[in-house]
Design a protein around this motif. Structure first.
Motif, PDB file in Angstrom:
ATOM      1  N   ASP A  45      -1.024  -1.958   5.931  1.00 14.30           N
ATOM      2  CA  ASP A  45      -0.721  -2.037   7.358  1.00 14.30           C
ATOM      3  C   ASP A  45       0.681  -2.615   7.543  1.00 14.30           C
ATOM      4  O   ASP A  45       0.887  -3.812   7.408  1.00 14.30           O
ATOM      5  CB  ASP A  45      -1.770  -2.906   8.073  1.00 14.30           C
ATOM      6  CG  ASP A  45      -1.787  -2.680   9.582  1.00 14.30           C
ATOM      7  OD1 ASP A  45      -0.793  -2.139  10.103  1.00 14.30           O
ATOM      8  OD2 ASP A  45      -2.788  -3.051  10.226  1.00 14.30           O
ATOM      9  N   GLU A  46       1.616  -1.761   7.833  1.00 10.92           N
ATOM     10  CA  GLU A  46       3.024  -2.114   8.027  1.00 10.92           C
ATOM     11  C   GLU A  46       3.577  -2.946   6.871  1.00 10.92           C
ATOM     12  O   GLU A  46       4.004  -4.088   7.051  1.00 10.92           O
ATOM     13  CB  GLU A  46       3.196  -2.835   9.372  1.00 10.92           C
ATOM     14  CG  GLU A  46       2.619  -2.005  10.508  1.00 10.92           C
ATOM     15  CD  GLU A  46       3.136  -2.417  11.892  1.00 10.92           C
ATOM     16  OE1 GLU A  46       4.121  -3.169  11.970  1.00 10.92           O
ATOM     17  OE2 GLU A  46       2.556  -1.939  12.881  1.00 10.92           O
ATOM     18  N   GLN A  77      -1.647  -6.435   8.839  1.00  9.46           N
ATOM     19  CA  GLN A  77      -0.435  -6.376   9.653  1.00  9.46           C
ATOM     20  C   GLN A  77       0.186  -7.772   9.768  1.00  9.46           C
ATOM     21  O   GLN A  77       1.388  -7.934   9.633  1.00  9.46           O
ATOM     22  CB  GLN A  77      -0.788  -5.838  11.041  1.00  9.46           C
ATOM     23  CG  GLN A  77       0.418  -5.659  11.927  1.00  9.46           C
ATOM     24  CD  GLN A  77       0.077  -4.836  13.165  1.00  9.46           C
ATOM     25  OE1 GLN A  77      -1.038  -4.348  13.329  1.00  9.46           O
ATOM     26  NE2 GLN A  77       1.041  -4.671  14.032  1.00  9.46           N
ATOM     27  N   THR A  88      -4.340   0.125  13.509  1.00  7.10           N
ATOM     28  CA  THR A  88      -4.971  -0.995  12.808  1.00  7.10           C
ATOM     29  C   THR A  88      -6.488  -0.938  12.959  1.00  7.10           C
ATOM     30  O   THR A  88      -7.236  -1.248  12.020  1.00  7.10           O
ATOM     31  CB  THR A  88      -4.415  -2.340  13.329  1.00  7.10           C
ATOM     32  OG1 THR A  88      -3.009  -2.369  13.087  1.00  7.10           O
ATOM     33  CG2 THR A  88      -5.074  -3.523  12.652  1.00  7.10           C
TER      34      THR A  88
HETATM   35 MG   LIG Z   1      -1.452  -2.446  14.137  1.00 10.03          MG
END
Ligand SMILES: [Mg+2]
Ligand SMILES: Nc1ncnc2c1ncn2[C@@H]1O[C@H](COP(=O)(O)OP(=O)(O)OP(=O)(O)O)[C@@H](O)[C@H]1O
Lengths: 247, 305
Positions: free
Chosen positions: A172-173, A83, A41
């Motif tokens: 992010d994810e 995220q 991240t």
């Molecule tokens: Mg992360």
């Protein structure tokens, strides 16, 4: 398309990213993997300008974007998701979308509501609706973002970053915490993004997901890049296996 | 019945103040505690200019401009801070402005105040009676109402609300957050400035005590009662809080006691609203939190930014 050279960032004593370097080719889907706290991240935050690197450079389309403010970087065509989902909770689904579509929202033209603005607005709503249909949220246009389910919020964040019309997307994810059906749907969406000409860098912990959709994978551990290659190569890489097994 | 006209004039002046305060706090999410001071800057600018012979209409415009410039200047450091820190900084600025009004005696005559401010007049017509002045104040209120409604409903206003909700997400979508916040402060302060001009040319006497914390709390109460992030709500709140203490006049109590009762009344209403209807009477329905949420968005914003 994107080139990162010697990127480093520490938080006090924590070396979150150390001398990271990689290159992302136009039109590819690249996975960024690594155990929790590996610095993934942080790499995203550095690329998008939310953090300033201690050292190193970020080159986007031959332009050095290191130290540019986040909004400038976004305007240059790098979109991102977070995220922890970041929507505008008290705005509607449609408003969330309209905010991403590049449009004239300067004070004087938009407050006076010239015809041009009204026309642009109409076109933007059509575009937003199209994207919402694409992710299957068109039935929720007027709901407040805060009242969507977790999965729907994930989809809205993806639709919103698509509306930005960026060429490079950092996700992010994108598929964390969703069920299998939605996971497959999101995988499909990402493949479709590439078809429409986007380049994608994504962080993901679900290995099946990474193996299925990524062309290349970058593995990180303790802030360092430990491997780069095709999903198959990464799967067999000893350093990567050790990192995940806590070796 | 100039008694009623007087109440209506104050509803107009406070309506303008509450609507513009709601623009910065409710729509842009900037916890701005300098509003009463902007009101004062407008009042002093307009009063001092007319006292040196400048016509009312020009002083009125200058009141907007000077207050707006202060709003912009204060927004520069203020937009980098959030929540309680921002509240403290903007409050500090307000205190500095009041201190200057009190101490720059060569200009403002300090606590003695400025007497003999001419009544408002336009093209040779003097708004001498209370009803005449009410017409002027109502026109200014309507213009303020229309302009600020247009702003908040425009794409610009949408971006402002988005920044209020999540600054980081707004930056990731390419929005220059600082710029929008500065505009919100600038416009909010400018309209507080014209309210100040109306006030000065209505009362014809001003002193620094009219622009202090008490005034600010009154304005804040108006938007809390009427509705956060609602233009009609702000006006409704202003009307309610101007009218509510009126019956106290007829109790013929000593003025110090009346002032204390007024304060208690306002504080009581504020607490009751925050407990039972935290987003105000007309607060944007959308701002209501999910049913099970315990504290209001407004309180969260103040503490967490
Ligand atoms: Mg992360
Ligand atoms: N703003 C910050 N301040 C201090 N430390 C930070 C900050 N951001 C990240 N870190 C630290 O940097 C390291 C890397 O964090 P990062 O969030 O990049 O990990 P990650 O690879 O994304 O992990 P995860 O898979 O859990 O999301 C961690 O040790 C984290 O505690």
């Amino acid at each position: 398309m994107l080139k990162v050279v010697g990127l480093s960032k520490s938080f006090g004593g924590v070396k979150a990213v150390q001398n990271c370097k990689f290159e992302i080719e136009r039109g590819s889907i690249v996975g960024l993997i690594g155990p929790n706290g590996a610095g993934k991240t942080t790499v995203f935050n550095l690329i998008t300008g939310f953090l300033k690197p201690d050292r190193g450079n970020i080159i986007y389309r031959r332009k050095n974007i290191t130290n540019m403010p986040p909004h400038k970087i976004a305007q240059l065509g790098i979109g991102r998701t977070f995220q922890i989902i970041r929507l505008f909770p008290q705005l509607t689904v449609l408003e969330n979308m309209l905010l991403a579509i590049p449009s004239n929202d300067s004070l004087f033209t938009s407050a006076l509501q010239f015809r041009v603005v009204a026309k642009e607005q109409k076109e933007n709503i059509e575009k937003a609706m199209e994207l919402l249909k694409f992710v299957g949220l068109d039935i929720k246009v007027n709901a407040l973002a805060q009242n969507l389910s977790y999965g729907q919020q994930k989809l809205l964040e993806i639709a919103r970053v698509l509306a930005l019309d960026a060429d490079l997307l950092l996700l992010d994810e994108p598929a964390s915490g969703v069920n299998l059906t939605l996971l497959k749907k999101i995988a499909g969406l990402i493949k479709n993004m590439r078809k429409s000409g986007k380049t994608i860098l994504l962080i993901e912990h679900n290995m099946d997901f990474v193996m299925k959709i990524c062309d290349k994978v970058i593995a990180m551990d303790h802030g360092k890049e430990i491997a780069y290659g095709t999903p198959k190569q990464i799967q067999k890489n000893k350093l990567v296996l050790d990192a995940y097994l806590g070796g | 019945m100039s008694y009623f006209a007087n109440i209506l004039v104050f509803i107009c002046i406070y309506g303008i103040l509450a609507i513009s305060l709601n623009l910065t706090i409710g729509f842009a999410g900037i916890f701005n505690l300098t509003h009463a001071a902007f009101f004062g800057i407008g009042a002093y600018t307009s009063a001092l200019l007319t006292l040196t012979g400048v016509p009312f209409w020009l002083s009125f415009i200058c009141a907007f401009l000077i207050a707006a410039i202060f709003g912009f200047l204060i927004s520069l450091p203020a937009t980098r801070l959030k929540g309680i820190y921002l509240a403290i900084v903007t409050f500090g600025f307000a205190e500095i402005i009041i201190a200057v009004m009190k101490n720059w005696q060569g200009l403002t005559r300090g606590p003695l105040g400025l007497p003999g401010i001419p009544k408002a007049s336009l093209f040779g017509f003097k708004f001498a009676s209370t009803w005449e002045f009410f017409v002027l104040a109502a026109v200014v209120l309507i213009i303020t109402y229309v302009i600020i409604s247009k702003i908040v409903n425009s794409p610009f206003g949408r971006t402002m609300r988005a920044i209020r909700d999540d600054e980081i997400a707004a930056k990731a979508l390419g929005k220059n957050v600082m710029k929008y916040k500065s505009y919100a402060m600038l416009i909010g302060a400018g309209f507080a400035g014209i309210a100040g001009s109306l006030f000065a040319h209505y009362i014809t006497f001003i002193d620094p005590s009219s622009f202090t914390l008490t005034e600010l709390i009154l304005m804040l109460s108006m938007i809390v009662v009427g509705g956060i992030a609602s233009v009609p709500g702000a006006l409704l709140g202003a009307a309610i809080l101007v009218i509510l203490p009126e019956p106290l006049r007829f109790l013929y109590l000593p003025s110090s006691i009346v002032a204390a009762i007024r304060q208690m009344l306002f504080s009581g209403i504020l607490i009751a609203m925050l407990l039972f209807k935290p987003n105000g009477i007309l607060g944007e329905r959308r701002l209501l939190l999910k049913k099970n949420a315990k504290s209001s968005w407004f309180i969260k914003k103040l503490w967490r930014g």
